[in-house]
Design an enzyme around this catalytic site. Sequence first.
Site, short mmCIF file in Angstrom:
data_model
loop_
_atom_site.label_atom_id
_atom_site.label_comp_id
_atom_site.label_asym_id
_atom_site.label_seq_id
_atom_site.Cartn_x
_atom_site.Cartn_y
_atom_site.Cartn_z
N GLU A 443 0.66 -1.24 -0.04
CA GLU A 443 -0.09 -0.12 -0.03
C GLU A 443 0.85 1.09 -0.16
O GLU A 443 0.56 2.42 0.66
CB GLU A 443 -0.91 -0.06 1.25
C1 LIG Z 1 2.65 -9.97 0.45
C2 LIG Z 1 2.35 -8.83 -0.51
C3 LIG Z 1 1.10 -8.31 -0.85
C4 LIG Z 1 0.75 -7.42 -1.94
N1 LIG Z 1 -0.57 -7.00 -2.39
C5 LIG Z 1 -0.59 -6.15 -3.35
C6 LIG Z 1 -1.78 -6.27 -3.97
O1 LIG Z 1 -2.93 -6.57 -3.61
N2 LIG Z 1 -2.23 -5.51 -5.04
C7 LIG Z 1 -1.08 -4.71 -5.79
O2 LIG Z 1 -1.05 -4.22 -6.87
N3 LIG Z 1 0.22 -5.00 -5.13
C8 LIG Z 1 0.38 -5.79 -4.05
N4 LIG Z 1 1.88 -5.78 -3.26
C9 LIG Z 1 2.78 -5.00 -3.93
C10 LIG Z 1 3.31 -3.81 -3.01
O3 LIG Z 1 2.25 -2.78 -2.99
C11 LIG Z 1 4.69 -3.34 -3.64
O4 LIG Z 1 5.55 -4.31 -3.29
C12 LIG Z 1 5.01 -1.73 -2.98
O5 LIG Z 1 4.15 -1.04 -3.44
C13 LIG Z 1 6.59 -1.68 -3.40
O6 LIG Z 1 6.89 -1.95 -4.72
P1 LIG Z 1 8.13 -2.80 -5.01
O7 LIG Z 1 8.00 -4.27 -4.44
O8 LIG Z 1 7.98 -2.93 -6.55
O9 LIG Z 1 9.45 -1.80 -4.69
P2 LIG Z 1 9.97 -0.80 -5.31
O10 LIG Z 1 8.97 0.11 -5.95
O11 LIG Z 1 11.08 -1.28 -6.40
O12 LIG Z 1 10.68 -0.10 -4.20
C14 LIG Z 1 11.87 -0.65 -3.54
C15 LIG Z 1 12.45 0.42 -2.56
O13 LIG Z 1 12.70 1.56 -3.07
C16 LIG Z 1 11.91 2.52 -2.46
N5 LIG Z 1 11.62 3.54 -3.40
C17 LIG Z 1 11.01 3.37 -4.42
N6 LIG Z 1 10.69 4.75 -4.98
C18 LIG Z 1 11.17 5.62 -4.13
C19 LIG Z 1 11.08 7.02 -4.04
N7 LIG Z 1 10.70 7.95 -4.92
N8 LIG Z 1 11.88 7.65 -2.97
C20 LIG Z 1 12.45 7.03 -2.09
N9 LIG Z 1 12.43 5.53 -2.19
C21 LIG Z 1 11.65 5.02 -3.04
C22 LIG Z 1 10.80 1.93 -1.82
O14 LIG Z 1 10.40 2.61 -0.80
C23 LIG Z 1 11.63 0.58 -1.34
O15 LIG Z 1 12.27 0.43 -0.13
C24 LIG Z 1 1.89 -6.74 -2.15
C25 LIG Z 1 3.35 -6.89 -1.94
C26 LIG Z 1 3.52 -7.79 -1.35
C27 LIG Z 1 4.95 -8.35 -0.80
#
Ligand SMILES: Cc1cc2nc3c(=O)[nH]c(=O)nc-3n(C[C@H](O)[C@H](O)[C@H](O)COP(=O)(O)OP(=O)(O)OC[C@H]3O[C@@H](n4cnc5c(N)ncnc54)[C@H](O)[C@@H]3O)c2cc1C
Length: 596
Positions: A443
Amino acid sequence: MATYTPPIRDMQFVMHELLGVTDALKAMPPHAEIDADTLNAVLEEGGKFAAEVTFPLNASGDEQGCTLDKTTHEVTAPKGFKEAYAQYVEGGWPALSCDPAYGGQGLPIVLNQCLYEMLNSANQAWTMYPGLTHGAYEALHTHGTDEQKRTYLPKLTSGHWTGTMCLTEPHCGTDLGLLRSKAEPQADGSYKITGSKIFISSGEHDLAENIVHLVLARLPDAPQGSKGISLFVVPKFLVQPDGSLGARNPIWCTGLEHKMGIHGNATAQISLDGAVGTLVGEPHKGLAAMFVMMNAARLGVGMQSLGLTEVAYQNAVAYAKDRIQMRSLSGPKAPDKPADPIIVHPDVRKMLLTARAYAEGGRALSLYCALLIDRELSHPDEAVRRDAADQVALLTPIVKAFLTDNAWLATSHCLQVYGGHGYIREWGMEQYVRDARINMIYEGTNTIQSLDLLGRKVLADNGAKLKKFGQLIVDFVEEEGVVEAMQEFVNPLADLGDKVTKLTSELGMKAFGNADEVGGAAVDYLRVVGHLVFAYFFARSAKVALEKQGTGDPFYTAKLATARFYFAKLLPETASLIRTARSGVQPLLAMDEALF
Ligand SMILES: Cc1cc2nc3c(=O)[nH]c(=O)nc-3n(C[C@H](O)[C@H](O)[C@H](O)COP(=O)(O)OP(=O)(O)OC[C@H]3O[C@@H](n4cnc5c(N)ncnc54)[C@H](O)[C@@H]3O)c2cc1C
């Protein structure tokens, strides 16, 4: 084995003594008739459901996890989940705060949030099946066409169908502007959607007849980036004009993620192979429509963490009273035993009280926020609705990030209270730590929440929303500053309020010179403001407790002790946070990437 007792007394304290919920609801026509007895009765019944039906499935659900049949793409949830969900539907729980126009009971959100805290204490993984449904319901309720509402809302309200939110793709999580899923318009006005989604919570399961996926995808003429994303509703089974289920839509679960916690919830990889969907809201405005769901979900994630904090605390206290190790530094406290219960040791108490304070502060803040949402939705006065919406906007990232960071700390402290036994599965504590971790990530990660708070909600708004909330503190300080017994709470609250004002303008000035300054300070800043908000609610709670102390009810003595602990031991963290926030971004950018 863990145990759970719904914290009804503290919920009633927050609703009736701290927030005056029934009086507040009287000003909202749809809720004007609701009395305290009705609210209390629902709390009792909801607590019973959580403690007796879903709590017993928490550890077994974690052990078993979900299973995918790769030939049929069907997922089976852990044993007992389906039956518990049937009982939930039969009891009418999904409909609690839904619109009566679609079969809902029309009860206030503030009550629904209490239910969700208890369900999450009992079993976070299970609660995510109905939890995400509620978000889908809200998005369609706000942005759906009449036909979409007619088709989906009654079934989502009753819980016979569940919902998901399908945003994330392998290459795009935080940055949804990179999204690639495509939607091709069809002659009949529908769309065929193709793409791959990952990490979709409750994305496939056997709990409900149908799953209503809300999917983000791009239209053929879409502009690049986040301004070219549209929202579609894509059911697992297509819905016939008479409302019955038709053909299977080609939206398949192709894999389940193996993950650290919430094993009982199916985190699905989803493939859309020309799945049929209809547009929700306007073309290219999908993110705005999805934000309704995301904001609801952000508050929901706060409730997940509040639930875990509470249940971890309850179990750690029971253990600390029972486990005997070493003698108290000031002499034996249980001389009849070979050693004292570990609850006599100051640091064990510190860990327990930290969890307790995070639970009580989190409950006050999240129920306050829920009541604001009720006002935003149901108050007849436009100005009151707008004011409530502003406060909700400011507080949402705080509920999401502050409560989830706190739960991670609290569950870890509670595990520590058990010593080595906390690390061992049979006690159930390690599951709470594992389950709590995801809440800081999904989220919108907590970093993203912090950027939203400082960048968008505070600086881009010239501090207007923050000032509004600050005014509540100023008024409270003015009123209570003259009361001798309140000095210990009012003075540090006023002091922190001043410091937040100064810090905000300093960061605003720095951000003019270098936008990276916002990124360097945001996480510390959110935690400082989180403490300011908690301090306000602890001071208000202390006021009530002081007034009621004469009743002799030990509840108020404990409330006061928790507030004093909070001001003495947790609030001072803000001093170091303010220093690190002020130290600027330069130390974070100084090292060349090549030197990492
Ligand atoms: C168990 C689980 C359930 C989930 N359920 C859902 C769901 O129901 N629906 C759905 O659509 N998604 C879902 N997600 C996805 C989840 O919302 C994402 O994992 C999350 O938004 C982060 O995206 P990412 O994993 O690609 O990390 P990334 O976006 O690659 O981020 C990696 C790191 O970089 C940091 N970062 C990125 N951009 C910036 C910035 N501009 N400034 C500072 N730091 C930054 C982040 O904070 C993080 O620490 C789920 C994930 C998990 C693990």
